[in-house]
Design an enzyme around this catalytic site. Structure first.
Site, PDB file in Angstrom:
ATOM      1  N   ARG A  99       0.819  -1.214   0.000  1.00  0.00           N
ATOM      2  CA  ARG A  99       0.000   0.000   0.000  1.00  0.00           C
ATOM      3  C   ARG A  99       0.853   1.264   0.000  1.00  0.00           C
ATOM      4  O   ARG A  99       0.544   2.239  -0.711  1.00  0.00           O
ATOM      5  CB  ARG A  99      -0.924   0.002   1.221  1.00  0.00           C
ATOM      6  CG  ARG A  99      -1.933   1.136   1.249  1.00  0.00           C
ATOM      7  CD  ARG A  99      -2.989   0.952   0.174  1.00  0.00           C
ATOM      8  NE  ARG A  99      -2.687   1.649  -1.069  1.00  0.00           N
ATOM      9  CZ  ARG A  99      -3.211   1.304  -2.235  1.00  0.00           C
ATOM     10  NH1 ARG A  99      -4.031   0.272  -2.343  1.00  0.00           N
ATOM     11  NH2 ARG A  99      -2.908   1.985  -3.318  1.00  0.00           N
ATOM     12  N   LYS A 134       4.112  25.038  -3.609  1.00  0.00           N
ATOM     13  CA  LYS A 134       2.796  24.494  -3.246  1.00  0.00           C
ATOM     14  C   LYS A 134       2.864  22.966  -3.284  1.00  0.00           C
ATOM     15  O   LYS A 134       2.240  22.308  -4.119  1.00  0.00           O
ATOM     16  CB  LYS A 134       1.729  25.028  -4.192  1.00  0.00           C
ATOM     17  CG  LYS A 134       1.537  26.542  -4.074  1.00  0.00           C
ATOM     18  CD  LYS A 134       0.550  27.062  -5.095  1.00  0.00           C
ATOM     19  CE  LYS A 134       0.401  28.570  -4.989  1.00  0.00           C
ATOM     20  NZ  LYS A 134      -0.501  29.134  -6.029  1.00  0.00           N
ATOM     21  N   LYS A 166       8.090  38.992  -2.909  1.00  0.00           N
ATOM     22  CA  LYS A 166       6.706  38.859  -3.358  1.00  0.00           C
ATOM     23  C   LYS A 166       5.932  40.153  -3.090  1.00  0.00           C
ATOM     24  O   LYS A 166       6.450  41.114  -2.508  1.00  0.00           O
ATOM     25  CB  LYS A 166       6.046  37.685  -2.625  1.00  0.00           C
ATOM     26  CG  LYS A 166       6.792  36.368  -2.762  1.00  0.00           C
ATOM     27  CD  LYS A 166       6.408  35.601  -3.990  1.00  0.00           C
ATOM     28  CE  LYS A 166       5.071  34.962  -3.840  1.00  0.00           C
ATOM     29  NZ  LYS A 166       4.709  34.127  -5.017  1.00  0.00           N
ATOM     30  N   GLU A 200       8.589  39.722  -7.707  1.00  0.00           N
ATOM     31  CA  GLU A 200       7.259  39.596  -8.286  1.00  0.00           C
ATOM     32  C   GLU A 200       6.626  40.975  -8.439  1.00  0.00           C
ATOM     33  O   GLU A 200       6.661  41.790  -7.500  1.00  0.00           O
ATOM     34  CB  GLU A 200       6.394  38.727  -7.379  1.00  0.00           C
ATOM     35  CG  GLU A 200       4.935  38.623  -7.804  1.00  0.00           C
ATOM     36  CD  GLU A 200       4.096  37.928  -6.753  1.00  0.00           C
ATOM     37  OE1 GLU A 200       3.899  36.715  -6.879  1.00  0.00           O
ATOM     38  OE2 GLU A 200       3.650  38.601  -5.792  1.00  0.00           O
ATOM     39  N   ASP A 221       3.028  38.493 -12.373  1.00  0.00           N
ATOM     40  CA  ASP A 221       1.996  37.696 -11.714  1.00  0.00           C
ATOM     41  C   ASP A 221       0.601  38.110 -12.147  1.00  0.00           C
ATOM     42  O   ASP A 221       0.214  39.271 -12.024  1.00  0.00           O
ATOM     43  CB  ASP A 221       2.128  37.842 -10.192  1.00  0.00           C
ATOM     44  CG  ASP A 221       1.200  36.914  -9.448  1.00  0.00           C
ATOM     45  OD1 ASP A 221       1.186  35.712  -9.763  1.00  0.00           O
ATOM     46  OD2 ASP A 221       0.488  37.387  -8.541  1.00  0.00           O
TER      47      ASP A 221
END
Length: 287
Positions: A99, A134, A166, A200, A221
């Protein structure tokens, strides 16, 4: 960063914290199992190192043996019905690992298959498909290997590996009354020359202050296609920086995005939205 051995050890302990009560009460210790890995749908294979580790660790845990462990290579493209590998050894070892090995193979092959679809979609544009942070907690190393198996490329590994300024960083800078260009230049002075600096932006009018700081990569972005193309022209005219497109990239939009001339297209869906593939491990047990 957890490697395949660490992930597998945790998974095996989770799956059988006090042993495999079924096999241990039902099957003779010397029973053998001969199992074949079969694809039940088309895709791209990934996760074979983790699967090998699962069978090897299970053999040690059960005091069993593996007489054969033969799997196709990561990156192998397959059709439904294709045989992708074979494992033969003591049944207690094979069934203890089954499994965990399948969970990892199915999940990571899903990542590789999704990645391959995006890579195929941008073929000929010159743009690279790259992943993002992510990832599933604890599985980043394995998922990023699966992205590579699908023909994609990896972005920065972690927050420790590169400077990526960012929108939230820029918002704090502006709220603090700091000059963006001066702040970015101070970053350049503070980090080693081997550390890349990426920034960004979410509007074309932000580009000037960023390019004045001589950054290595500019991330555009959630730009429209027209603004992406304009952004690429602006960067090319003023800088040697790479241009990355990001934000809501889908399989049906990625080629048009790549065609604007960007160097990189980052796609969170490679690791965040990939579904598991249907792979089976068909086992025959012999006394």
């Amino acid at each position: 960063m957890r490697n395949a051995a660490d992930v597998v050890a945790l998974a095996l302990a989770e799956d059988a914290p006090w042993g495999d009560v079924t096999s241990e009460t039902l099957l003779p210790r010397d029973a053998l199992a001969d199992a074949r890995l079969v694809a039940r749908e088309p895709g791209v294979l990934a996760g074979t190192d983790a699967a090998r580790e699962a069978f090897a660790q299970a053999a040690r845990l059960t005091g069993g043996s593996l007489d054969l462990l033969d799997l196709a290579a990561d990156g192998t493209r397959f059709a439904a019905g294709d045989a992708l590998g074979r494992v033969r050894g003591t049944a207690h070892a094979v069934l203890r690992a089954e499994r965990v090995a399948l969970n990892l193979l199915q999940h990571l092959s899903g990542v590789a298959t999704t990645t391959a679809a995006f890579v195929d979609a941008v073929a000929g544009t010159g743009a690279r498909v790259v992943d993002t942070r992510k990832t599933t907690p604890g599985l980043r190393a394995l998922e990023r290997a699966a992205v590579r198996a699908g023909g994609g490329h990896n972005h920065r590994w972690s927050l420790s590996d590169a400077v990526l300024v960012k929108d939230n960083h820029l918002a704090v800078l502006l709220a603090s009354g700091l000059d963006v260009t001066a702040a970015l230049r101070s970053v350049r002075a503070a980090v080693p020359h081997t550390t890349a600096i990426e920034v960004e932006v979410d509007r074309l009018d932000q580009l000037g202050a960023v390019l004045d700081a001589d950054v290595d990569v500019v991330m555009l972005d959630n730009f429209t296609l027209d603004d992406l193309a304009e952004g690429v022209r602006t960067v090319r005219a003023r800088s040697r920086a790479l241009v990355e497109a990001s934000g809501g990239v889908r399989l049906d939009t990625v080629r048009a995005i790549a065609a604007t001339g960007v160097d990189l297209v980052s796609v969170g869906a490679l690791t965040q939205n990939s579904r598991t593939l249907d792979l089976g491990l068909d086992t025959t047990v012999n006394p």
